[in-house]
Design an enzyme around this catalytic site. Structure first.
Site, PDB file in Angstrom:
ATOM      1  N   ASN A 149       0.797  -1.224   0.000  1.00 31.96           N
ATOM      2  CA  ASN A 149       0.000   0.000   0.000  1.00 31.96           C
ATOM      3  C   ASN A 149       0.830   1.275   0.000  1.00 31.96           C
ATOM      4  OD1 ASN A 149       0.352  -1.389   2.622  1.00 31.96           O
ATOM      5  ND2 ASN A 149      -0.345   0.545   3.468  1.00 31.96           N
ATOM      6  N   SER A 198     -11.180  -5.211   0.789  1.00 30.55           N
ATOM      7  CA  SER A 198     -11.850  -4.136   1.528  1.00 30.55           C
ATOM      8  C   SER A 198     -12.661  -3.295   0.556  1.00 30.55           C
ATOM      9  CB  SER A 198     -10.784  -3.270   2.209  1.00 30.55           C
ATOM     10  OG  SER A 198     -11.364  -2.086   2.708  1.00 30.55           O
ATOM     11  N   HIS A 200     -13.920  -0.185   0.666  1.00 32.10           N
ATOM     12  CA  HIS A 200     -13.706   1.248   0.420  1.00 32.10           C
ATOM     13  C   HIS A 200     -12.492   1.559  -0.448  1.00 32.10           C
ATOM     14  CE1 HIS A 200     -10.470   2.411   3.395  1.00 32.10           C
ATOM     15  NE2 HIS A 200     -10.817   1.261   3.916  1.00 32.10           N
ATOM     16  N   THR A 236     -25.347  -9.601  13.721  1.00 33.57           N
ATOM     17  CA  THR A 236     -26.310  -9.523  12.618  1.00 33.57           C
ATOM     18  C   THR A 236     -25.595  -9.066  11.342  1.00 33.57           C
ATOM     19  OG1 THR A 236     -28.026  -8.969  14.195  1.00 33.57           O
ATOM     20  CG2 THR A 236     -28.482  -8.448  11.882  1.00 33.57           C
ATOM     21  N   CYS A 320      -2.958   5.574   5.007  1.00 31.38           N
ATOM     22  CA  CYS A 320      -4.135   4.735   5.195  1.00 31.38           C
ATOM     23  C   CYS A 320      -4.061   3.966   6.497  1.00 31.38           C
ATOM     24  CB  CYS A 320      -4.373   3.801   4.022  1.00 31.38           C
ATOM     25  SG  CYS A 320      -3.099   2.609   3.796  1.00 31.38           S
TER      26      CYS A 320
HETATM   27  C1  LIG Z   1      -2.877  -3.392   2.195  1.00 30.73           C
HETATM   28  C2  LIG Z   1      -3.969  -3.030   3.152  1.00 30.73           C
HETATM   29  N1  LIG Z   1      -4.462  -3.976   3.973  1.00 30.73           N
HETATM   30  C3  LIG Z   1      -5.448  -3.722   4.840  1.00 30.73           C
HETATM   31  C4  LIG Z   1      -6.001  -2.450   4.939  1.00 30.73           C
HETATM   32  C5  LIG Z   1      -7.086  -2.198   5.945  1.00 30.73           C
HETATM   33  O1  LIG Z   1      -8.347  -2.125   5.329  1.00 30.73           O
HETATM   34  P1  LIG Z   1      -9.568  -1.406   6.080  1.00 30.73           P
HETATM   35  O2  LIG Z   1      -9.326   0.072   6.003  1.00 30.73           O
HETATM   36  O3  LIG Z   1     -10.777  -1.834   5.296  1.00 30.73           O
HETATM   37  O4  LIG Z   1      -9.607  -1.916   7.468  1.00 30.73           O
HETATM   38  C6  LIG Z   1      -5.496  -1.419   4.110  1.00 30.73           C
HETATM   39  C7  LIG Z   1      -6.003  -0.037   4.176  1.00 30.73           C
HETATM   40  O5  LIG Z   1      -5.904   0.661   5.107  1.00 30.73           O
HETATM   41  C8  LIG Z   1      -4.463  -1.727   3.190  1.00 30.73           C
HETATM   42  O6  LIG Z   1      -3.967  -0.787   2.371  1.00 30.73           O
END
Ligand SMILES: Cc1ncc(COP(=O)(O)O)c(C=O)c1O
Length: 377
Positions: A149, A198, A200, A236, A320
């Site tokens: 990421n 994920s 989003h 749920t 992130c």
């Molecule tokens: C490679 C990676 N794994 C996991 C996540 C975590 O995902 P989430 O934000 O849906 O918890 C992210 C983003 O933050 C990510 O870039």
């Protein structure tokens, strides 16, 4: 505003939002209820599950709906380690995983598991030879992310899967949060045994994700309650989230758009390369939508503020995962020179971008470099 922080999160797709609202309005019943409204909600839920598994090329696979990538990674790493504890206590991962994997690993170490962290080279790439040498008869789980990421490195997942299968009985999980929709992701034959997605990050909604895996190898549940999701994730089930996620996955299948991302990435790299005192963190094997760069003795936040004032949103490399402004574990792992470490910014494309955004980024970038008195000859 030009939004270039799509690896942190994306703008929800209109169609996804519409589905989410419609399902919440019309099928709000509890899918575990046995009345008609409950059955209808359950039917929708199961249809979404089937669609997702078919997109992943595993109609006979299984999946758990989660609150996002973090929960899915936790469930995978901890849940599979506990499920296979009787076979051994050894786990392998990499030093550049997302914190939702790394911190779960740290927790497992406090519980008597032994974790080996594969190192990466200056491009963020693991060595399959190192992976092979670390596999032991008691290795029960290997977790290796598909796309990083922070700098976009693509790991050789198919080769890893082959080596793991040839040399061990370990379950192979891959965090495909940054790769799904940009690169092919599948649970088919020679792929990983389990993947995290994920919503989003693919123009879906925050707070929704999945852990998908081959049938017959369920992780141990991490939460306790009414036994929903076949006992793997009590609570749920959010049917509208499941429908919206399936829709986001359908529309983000690898398509023509990816070619544009790749062109924009190459264009940016060619534009930035001649400038003095900027390092482009551009692995040879990289996802099409991520370009990270590092400024010499300029803090990433300073660059981000300059871009922000000029209408462009970019982020520090690890935005992130936290608001931290110090060099992250990935930047440390690739051994970036000290003088560049705090000057990393990440540009990440998404489906709302157009080529003109890249052109405007270049103009603002040139102004920033001029302000710093740095040339491009
Ligand atoms: C490679 C990676 N794994 C996991 C996540 C975590 O995902 P989430 O934000 O849906 O918890 C992210 C983003 O933050 C990510 O870039």
């Amino acid at each position: 505003m030009i939004y270039f922080d799509n690896s942190a999160t994306t703008c929800p797709d209109e169609g996804v939002l519409t589905s989410f609202i419609e399902v919440n309005k019309r099928f709000f019943a509890n899918p575990a209820s046995i009345h008609l409204a409950g059955k209808q909600a359950e039917t929708l839920l199961e249809k979404s599950r089937e669609q997702i598994l078919s997109i992943l090329g595993a109609p006979d696979g299984d999946l758990v709906f989660t609150s996002g990538g973090t929960e899915a990674n936790n469930l995978s790493v901890i849940g599979f380690a506990r499920a296979f504890r009787s076979r051994g206590n050894h786990i392998i991962t990499t030093e550049i995983e997302h914190p939702s994997v790394l911190n779960a690993m740290e927790y497992l170490e406090t519980q008597g598991f032994v974790v080996d962290y594969l190192t990466v080279d200056e491009q963020g790439l693991i060595s399959v030879e190192e992976l092979k040498s670390k596999l032991r008869p008691e290795t029960i789980v290997v977790s290796i992310m598909h796309v990083n990421n922070e700098i976009g490195t693509i790991q050789p997942i198919a080769e890893c899967a082959r080596i793991i299968k040839e040399h061990s009985r370990a379950l192979f999980h891959s965090d495909t949060v940054q790769s799904f929709g940009k690169l092919p992701v599948s649970l088919k034959g020679d792929g990983p045994d389990a993947v995290t997605i994920s919503a989003h990050k693919i123009n879906g909604l925050k707070g929704s994700g999945i852990l998908a895996f081959r049938r017959g190898i369920p992780p141990q549940a991490l939460n306790f309650g009414g036994g929903q999701e076949r006992g793997l994730r009590s609570g749920t089930v959010a049917v509208a989230d499941a429908v919206a996620l399936a829709k986001a996955m359908r529309i983000s299948m690898v398509d023509e758009e990816q070619k544009e991302f790749r062109q924009w990435r190459n264009r940016l790299i060619d534009f930035i390369a001649p400038y003095d005192d900027v390092v482009i963190l551009a692995p040879d094997q990289a996802a099409p939508h991520i370009v990270s760069i590092a400024f010499y003795r300029v803090k990433g936040e300073v660059a981000i503020n300059f871009f922000q004032e000029n209408g462009i949103t970019v982020s520090t490399s690890s935005a992130c995962s936290s608001k931290s402004t110090t060099a992250g574990h990935v930047i440390e792992a690739i051994g970036l020179a000290e003088k560049y470490k705090n000057g990393v910014i990440r540009i990440s494309f998404g489906k709302n971008n157009i080529e003109q955004h890249v052109v405007e980024f270049e103009q603002v970038f040139a102004r920033f470099m001029a302000l710093l008195g740095r040339g491009n000859d």
